[in-house]
Design a protein around this motif. Structure first.
Motif, mmCIF file in Angstrom:
data_model
loop_
_atom_site.group_PDB
_atom_site.id
_atom_site.type_symbol
_atom_site.label_atom_id
_atom_site.label_comp_id
_atom_site.label_asym_id
_atom_site.label_seq_id
_atom_site.Cartn_x
_atom_site.Cartn_y
_atom_site.Cartn_z
ATOM 1 N N LEU A 1 43.643 -10.559 -21.332
ATOM 2 C CA LEU A 1 45.016 -10.965 -21.080
ATOM 3 C C LEU A 1 45.342 -10.949 -19.586
ATOM 4 O O LEU A 1 46.040 -11.832 -19.080
ATOM 5 C CB LEU A 1 45.983 -10.061 -21.843
ATOM 6 N N ILE B 1 54.150 -12.498 -24.913
ATOM 7 C CA ILE B 1 53.165 -12.775 -25.956
ATOM 8 C C ILE B 1 52.876 -11.494 -26.723
ATOM 9 O O ILE B 1 52.802 -10.409 -26.130
ATOM 10 C CB ILE B 1 51.858 -13.355 -25.363
ATOM 11 N N VAL C 1 42.745 -14.475 -33.123
ATOM 12 C CA VAL C 1 41.946 -14.548 -31.896
ATOM 13 C C VAL C 1 40.580 -13.953 -32.225
ATOM 14 O O VAL C 1 40.486 -12.870 -32.769
ATOM 15 C CB VAL C 1 42.595 -13.758 -30.750
ATOM 16 N N LEU D 1 40.579 -6.506 -24.784
ATOM 17 C CA LEU D 1 41.730 -7.372 -24.987
ATOM 18 C C LEU D 1 42.682 -7.309 -23.803
ATOM 19 O O LEU D 1 43.210 -8.331 -23.344
ATOM 20 C CB LEU D 1 42.455 -6.983 -26.273
ATOM 21 N N ASN E 1 37.931 -18.069 -26.373
ATOM 22 C CA ASN E 1 39.060 -17.194 -26.672
ATOM 23 C C ASN E 1 39.939 -16.997 -25.445
ATOM 24 O O ASN E 1 41.175 -16.969 -25.548
ATOM 25 C CB ASN E 1 38.554 -15.842 -27.173
ATOM 26 N N VAL F 1 50.063 -10.080 -29.459
ATOM 27 C CA VAL F 1 48.756 -10.368 -30.053
ATOM 28 C C VAL F 1 48.366 -9.238 -30.995
ATOM 29 O O VAL F 1 48.383 -8.064 -30.605
ATOM 30 C CB VAL F 1 47.671 -10.527 -28.967
ATOM 31 N N ASP F 2 48.009 -9.581 -32.218
ATOM 32 C CA ASP F 2 47.612 -8.599 -33.225
ATOM 33 C C ASP F 2 46.189 -8.901 -33.673
ATOM 34 O O ASP F 2 45.902 -9.993 -34.173
ATOM 35 C CB ASP F 2 48.568 -8.666 -34.426
ATOM 36 N N THR G 1 44.619 -11.296 -36.396
ATOM 37 C CA THR G 1 43.259 -11.564 -35.930
ATOM 38 C C THR G 1 42.937 -13.057 -35.911
ATOM 39 O O THR G 1 41.873 -13.487 -36.319
ATOM 40 C CB THR G 1 42.220 -10.802 -36.776
ATOM 41 N N TYR H 1 53.585 -15.437 -30.477
ATOM 42 C CA TYR H 1 52.796 -14.395 -31.130
ATOM 43 C C TYR H 1 51.608 -15.025 -31.833
ATOM 44 O O TYR H 1 51.654 -16.161 -32.301
ATOM 45 C CB TYR H 1 53.645 -13.561 -32.100
ATOM 46 N N VAL H 2 50.506 -14.260 -31.859
ATOM 47 C CA VAL H 2 49.276 -14.658 -32.549
ATOM 48 C C VAL H 2 48.926 -13.490 -33.458
ATOM 49 O O VAL H 2 48.471 -12.453 -32.975
ATOM 50 C CB VAL H 2 48.132 -14.947 -31.553
ATOM 51 N N TRP H 3 49.138 -13.671 -34.751
ATOM 52 C CA TRP H 3 49.109 -12.529 -35.670
ATOM 53 C C TRP H 3 47.876 -12.547 -36.570
ATOM 54 O O TRP H 3 47.290 -13.581 -36.847
ATOM 55 C CB TRP H 3 50.385 -12.547 -36.523
ATOM 56 N N PHE I 1 44.145 -18.035 -24.592
ATOM 57 C CA PHE I 1 45.170 -17.255 -23.896
ATOM 58 C C PHE I 1 45.716 -17.993 -22.680
ATOM 59 O O PHE I 1 46.910 -17.917 -22.381
ATOM 60 C CB PHE I 1 44.606 -15.899 -23.475
#
Length: 320
Positions: free
Chosen positions: A279, A206, A181, A275, A189, A208-209, A179, A175-177, A193
């Motif tokens: 992905l 994954i 990214v 987004l 960017n 992503v938030d 922001t 997880y990437v929480w 990913f």
């Protein structure tokens, strides 16, 4: 303390240290040996000569602008003073959202990319997951390690750059929480990913938030303030429509009359379509999109403050 759409979260990473700038070239003349007629022409000739020299000498270090390296200043010991007192309750809710979204069995290995001071990684480790946190901010990682030890929790924290992941199919989920990214250009960017895709096992998931670009467009410009540890923060933000970049200027005003501090951040924001497309190009199939952590599976367009995307690593034979 409000959840600020323009503010980088304490969980976000610093990027890699900037390469030193190359020395400026001395004043040059035109190819005919005559000085250029004005400053604009001189600048143009200078650029052409530098470009010609660079091609002859081979690859050179890229010159970075101040807005390209803002993260070097933001994620420091000073940033820890911005953590709100209510962070514990918020973390519990987010950990529950992440756990239910990823749907991984206890004992699964999960990557917390841009783990910051490890609040989510520690919470998930206490739930029985094997957690690895990666971040480039040493002050935040030091706090993460101290907090994990205080809670007798085993988390492996790694000092590393999210753009240079070298894992190969070792994680069940990632997880990437908040922001984390958007600190770089679109190509970089995407590379982040792609690195996550390589790090995940086949079928790995994954989450992503990010802040929802379409929501921010309606809300900016904004001016907010809140209290931190021994100081007050004022944050002013504006949106650049040409680059889809949110610029936030944060001013620290200290209670002990220390000189005020000013910091700037520049974050590339994405809408749900952008987004999702990114992905897909990186090798994922999108499974679910949410607009808030308390409305999982529901996305309400510009009314949703977040874009939270759950995706799965696509099998090589799956070209759709």
């Amino acid at each position: 303390t409000p959840e600020l759409p323009a503010t980088p979260d304490p969980e976000a990473p610093r990027a890699a240290e900037a390469a030193p700038e190359t020395a400026a070239a001395p004043a040059e003349t035109t190819s005919a040996g005559e000085p250029a007629g004005d400053s604009e022409m001189q600048g143009l000739v200078k650029e052409l000569l530098e470009e010609k020299k660079a091609k002859a000498q081979g690859p050179r270090t890229k010159r970075l602008r101040p807005r390209d390296v803002w993260f070097q200043e933001v994620f420091s010991e000073e940033y820890l003073r911005t953590i709100p007192a209510s962070i514990g309750e918020r973390t519990e809710q987010e950990v529950e959202f992440i756990r239910k979204s990823l749907k991984l069995k206890r004992g699964s290995r999960i990557l917390d990319l841009a783990c910051g001071f490890g609040r989510h990684a520690i919470g998930l480790a206490e739930e029985g997951y094997e957690m690895v946190g990666v971040d480039l901010s040493m002050p935040l990682l030091q706090k993460a390690l101290a907090d994990a030890r205080q809670r007798s929790t085993n988390v492996k924290f790694i000092h590393g750059d999210m753009r240079e992941l070298n894992f190969n199919e070792v994680f069940d989920g990632c997880y990437v929480w908040d922001t984390s990214v958007g600190y770089f250009d679109d190509r970089t960017n995407l590379r982040v990913f792609q690195g996550i895709q390589r790090a995940l096992k086949p079928g790995g998931r994954i989450l992503v938030d990010v802040i929802n670009r379409d929501y921010v467009v309606r809300e900016t410009p904004t001016r907010l303030w809140w209290e931190g540890e021994g100081c007050i923060f004022l944050e002013e933000s504006e949106f650049d429509f040409q680059t889809s970049t949110l610029h936030a200027k944060r001013s620290f005003i200290y209670e002990d009359n220390s000189p005020p501090l000013e910091q700037n951040s520049y974050i590339r924001l994405y809408n749900v379509h952008e987004l999702r497309q990114m992905l897909h190009v990186a090798g994922f199939n999108v499974l679910e999109i949410s607009g808030e952590r308390f409305t999982r599976g529901y996305f309400l367009g510009a009314s949703s403050r977040r874009v939270i995307v759950l995706a799965e690593k696509r099998a090589r034979k799956d070209t759709m």
